[in-house]
Scaffold this motif. Structure first.
Motif, PDB file in Angstrom:
ATOM      1  N   SER A 147       0.830  -1.200   0.000  1.00  0.00           N
ATOM      2  CA  SER A 147       0.000   0.000   0.000  1.00  0.00           C
ATOM      3  C   SER A 147       0.869   1.257   0.000  1.00  0.00           C
ATOM      4  CB  SER A 147      -0.911  -0.002   1.234  1.00  0.00           C
ATOM      5  OG  SER A 147      -1.668   1.169   1.271  1.00  0.00           O
ATOM      6  N   THR A 148       0.377   2.327  -0.588  1.00  0.00           N
ATOM      7  CA  THR A 148       1.136   3.566  -0.631  1.00  0.00           C
ATOM      8  C   THR A 148       0.982   4.390   0.641  1.00  0.00           C
ATOM      9  OG1 THR A 148      -0.727   4.669  -1.714  1.00  0.00           O
ATOM     10  CG2 THR A 148       0.998   3.755  -3.130  1.00  0.00           C
ATOM     11  N   GLU A 149      -0.033   4.095   1.444  1.00  0.00           N
ATOM     12  CA  GLU A 149      -0.202   4.845   2.681  1.00  0.00           C
ATOM     13  C   GLU A 149       0.689   4.255   3.773  1.00  0.00           C
ATOM     14  OE1 GLU A 149      -3.863   3.606   5.143  1.00  0.00           O
ATOM     15  OE2 GLU A 149      -4.469   3.385   3.063  1.00  0.00           O
ATOM     16  N   SER A 150       0.870   4.998   4.856  1.00  0.00           N
ATOM     17  CA  SER A 150       1.675   4.524   5.968  1.00  0.00           C
ATOM     18  C   SER A 150       1.036   3.279   6.567  1.00  0.00           C
ATOM     19  CB  SER A 150       1.780   5.618   7.032  1.00  0.00           C
ATOM     20  OG  SER A 150       2.412   5.095   8.174  1.00  0.00           O
ATOM     21  N   LEU A 151       1.836   2.240   6.716  1.00  0.00           N
ATOM     22  CA  LEU A 151       1.313   0.984   7.219  1.00  0.00           C
ATOM     23  C   LEU A 151       1.645   0.761   8.689  1.00  0.00           C
ATOM     24  CD1 LEU A 151       2.161  -1.146   4.092  1.00  0.00           C
ATOM     25  CD2 LEU A 151      -0.020  -0.162   4.727  1.00  0.00           C
ATOM     26  N   LYS A 162      -5.378   2.063  11.775  1.00  0.00           N
ATOM     27  CA  LYS A 162      -5.558   1.792  10.350  1.00  0.00           C
ATOM     28  C   LYS A 162      -6.064   0.377  10.073  1.00  0.00           C
ATOM     29  CE  LYS A 162      -2.190   5.151   8.750  1.00  0.00           C
ATOM     30  NZ  LYS A 162      -1.682   5.635  10.019  1.00  0.00           N
ATOM     31  N   ALA A 163      -5.953  -0.542  11.021  1.00  0.00           N
ATOM     32  CA  ALA A 163      -6.460  -1.909  10.900  1.00  0.00           C
ATOM     33  C   ALA A 163      -6.070  -2.549   9.572  1.00  0.00           C
ATOM     34  CB  ALA A 163      -7.976  -1.937  11.096  1.00  0.00           C
ATOM     35  N   ILE A 164      -4.802  -2.835   9.412  1.00  0.00           N
ATOM     36  CA  ILE A 164      -4.270  -3.411   8.174  1.00  0.00           C
ATOM     37  C   ILE A 164      -3.955  -4.887   8.402  1.00  0.00           C
ATOM     38  CG2 ILE A 164      -2.363  -3.339   6.530  1.00  0.00           C
ATOM     39  CD1 ILE A 164      -2.113  -0.331   7.341  1.00  0.00           C
ATOM     40  N   THR A 165      -4.382  -5.732   7.459  1.00  0.00           N
ATOM     41  CA  THR A 165      -4.053  -7.154   7.515  1.00  0.00           C
ATOM     42  C   THR A 165      -3.612  -7.612   6.135  1.00  0.00           C
ATOM     43  OG1 THR A 165      -6.344  -7.778   7.060  1.00  0.00           O
ATOM     44  CG2 THR A 165      -5.689  -7.696   9.366  1.00  0.00           C
ATOM     45  N   ARG A 166      -2.851  -8.697   6.097  1.00  0.00           N
ATOM     46  CA  ARG A 166      -2.422  -9.266   4.825  1.00  0.00           C
ATOM     47  C   ARG A 166      -3.150 -10.584   4.622  1.00  0.00           C
ATOM     48  NH1 ARG A 166       3.075  -9.206   1.751  1.00  0.00           N
ATOM     49  NH2 ARG A 166       1.985  -7.357   1.136  1.00  0.00           N
ATOM     50  N   VAL A 167      -3.748 -10.745   3.438  1.00  0.00           N
ATOM     51  CA  VAL A 167      -4.405 -11.993   3.049  1.00  0.00           C
ATOM     52  C   VAL A 167      -3.513 -12.640   2.011  1.00  0.00           C
ATOM     53  CG1 VAL A 167      -6.433 -13.008   1.954  1.00  0.00           C
ATOM     54  CG2 VAL A 167      -6.690 -11.024   3.468  1.00  0.00           C
ATOM     55  N   THR A 206      -7.105  -2.920   4.193  1.00  0.00           N
ATOM     56  CA  THR A 206      -7.291  -1.896   5.212  1.00  0.00           C
ATOM     57  C   THR A 206      -8.782  -1.818   5.511  1.00  0.00           C
ATOM     58  OG1 THR A 206      -5.426  -0.640   4.342  1.00  0.00           O
ATOM     59  CG2 THR A 206      -6.916   0.531   5.811  1.00  0.00           C
ATOM     60  N   THR A 207      -9.129  -2.006   6.765  1.00  0.00           N
ATOM     61  CA  THR A 207     -10.524  -2.040   7.177  1.00  0.00           C
ATOM     62  C   THR A 207     -10.927  -0.690   7.764  1.00  0.00           C
ATOM     63  OG1 THR A 207     -10.217  -4.358   7.737  1.00  0.00           O
ATOM     64  CG2 THR A 207     -12.175  -3.298   8.609  1.00  0.00           C
ATOM     65  N   ASN A 208     -12.143  -0.236   7.461  1.00  0.00           N
ATOM     66  CA  ASN A 208     -12.655   0.966   8.105  1.00  0.00           C
ATOM     67  C   ASN A 208     -12.924   0.666   9.573  1.00  0.00           C
ATOM     68  OD1 ASN A 208     -12.641   2.528   5.771  1.00  0.00           O
ATOM     69  ND2 ASN A 208     -14.685   1.852   5.193  1.00  0.00           N
ATOM     70  N   VAL A 209     -12.423   1.515  10.428  1.00  0.00           N
ATOM     71  CA  VAL A 209     -12.590   1.310  11.867  1.00  0.00           C
ATOM     72  C   VAL A 209     -13.074   2.607  12.509  1.00  0.00           C
ATOM     73  CG1 VAL A 209     -10.866  -0.513  12.098  1.00  0.00           C
ATOM     74  CG2 VAL A 209     -10.164   1.865  12.283  1.00  0.00           C
ATOM     75  N   LEU A 210     -13.639   2.460  13.674  1.00  0.00           N
ATOM     76  CA  LEU A 210     -14.052   3.609  14.455  1.00  0.00           C
ATOM     77  C   LEU A 210     -12.804   4.202  15.093  1.00  0.00           C
ATOM     78  CD1 LEU A 210     -16.515   5.183  15.480  1.00  0.00           C
ATOM     79  CD2 LEU A 210     -16.651   3.576  17.369  1.00  0.00           C
ATOM     80  N   ASN A 211     -12.459   5.418  14.741  1.00  0.00           N
ATOM     81  CA  ASN A 211     -11.273   6.055  15.314  1.00  0.00           C
ATOM     82  C   ASN A 211     -11.624   6.663  16.666  1.00  0.00           C
ATOM     83  OD1 ASN A 211     -10.599   6.238  12.114  1.00  0.00           O
ATOM     84  ND2 ASN A 211      -8.787   5.961  13.359  1.00  0.00           N
ATOM     85  N   ARG A 212     -10.893   7.644  17.074  1.00  0.00           N
ATOM     86  CA  ARG A 212     -10.982   8.195  18.427  1.00  0.00           C
ATOM     87  C   ARG A 212     -12.426   8.358  18.898  1.00  0.00           C
ATOM     88  NH1 ARG A 212      -8.862  13.566  18.158  1.00  0.00           N
ATOM     89  NH2 ARG A 212      -6.853  12.566  17.946  1.00  0.00           N
ATOM     90  N   TYR A 213     -12.695   7.791  20.082  1.00  0.00           N
ATOM     91  CA  TYR A 213     -14.001   7.975  20.702  1.00  0.00           C
ATOM     92  C   TYR A 213     -13.875   7.784  22.208  1.00  0.00           C
ATOM     93  CZ  TYR A 213     -14.470   2.835  20.776  1.00  0.00           C
ATOM     94  OH  TYR A 213     -14.281   1.499  20.983  1.00  0.00           O
TER      95      TYR A 213
END
Length: 165
Positions: A96-100, A133-138, A148-155
């Protein structure tokens, strides 16, 4: 410590490809109850993976994962409870091009009350650094994919707990 090797065949345009993957890794954890009112845990897990394909060299890949954490629980002033947990997740070699790499910092402050401290009111903060960022490799027989999974950030959450018994 851990190690694994996988030799997975797959059909590709009437030919057989072998995806050969090896992983080595290990981890260590140190935990202590300093006293009746404080405890901590420090841990880290590392793994290095290497994937080679007999037909599709463009799908070969090496990647490194690190998961390190620290946790502290502290009871003070008789009925107050504070907790902090920190996690660092590092990924190198993913596509991925984003920070992992990302960090998670959660903290909470609670107050125990009622008979035998059966009740607790706690203000808990999740992902204080807003960096999850919830990143996993399949990895399948003839491809790999970074998800990269959408996750609930700061709460923040106000929690009431009552222990029966």
């Amino acid at each position: 410590l851990n190690a694994s090797y996988r030799d997975a065949p797959s059909r590709l345009n009437e030919a057989t490809n072998y995806a050969r993957s090896s992983t080595i890794g290990g981890g260590i954890s140190i935990a202590s109850n300093i006293g009746t009112n404080i405890d901590f845990t420090l841990a880290t897990n590392l793994s290095l993976s290497n994937v080679k394909n007999t037909l599709m060299a463009t799908s070969d890949n090496k990647y490194f994962n690190q998961n390190s954490s620290a946790r502290v629980n502290w009871i003070f002033l008789k009925n107050f409870v504070a907790n902090v947990d920190f996690n660092y997740i590092g990924n190198q070699g993913l596509t991925s091009t984003e920070s992992l790499n990302y960090t998670m910092l959660n903290a909470g402050l609670g107050y125990k009350f009622l008979k035998k401290n059966a009740g607790e009111v706690r203000l808990q903060a999740f992902d204080l650094l807003n960096d999850n960022k919830a990143i996993t490799r399949v990895q399948a027989d003839n491809y790999w994919e970074d998800v990269t999974t959408n996750v609930l950030n700061r709460y923040f959450m106000l929690i009431f707990t009552y222990k029966i018994g």
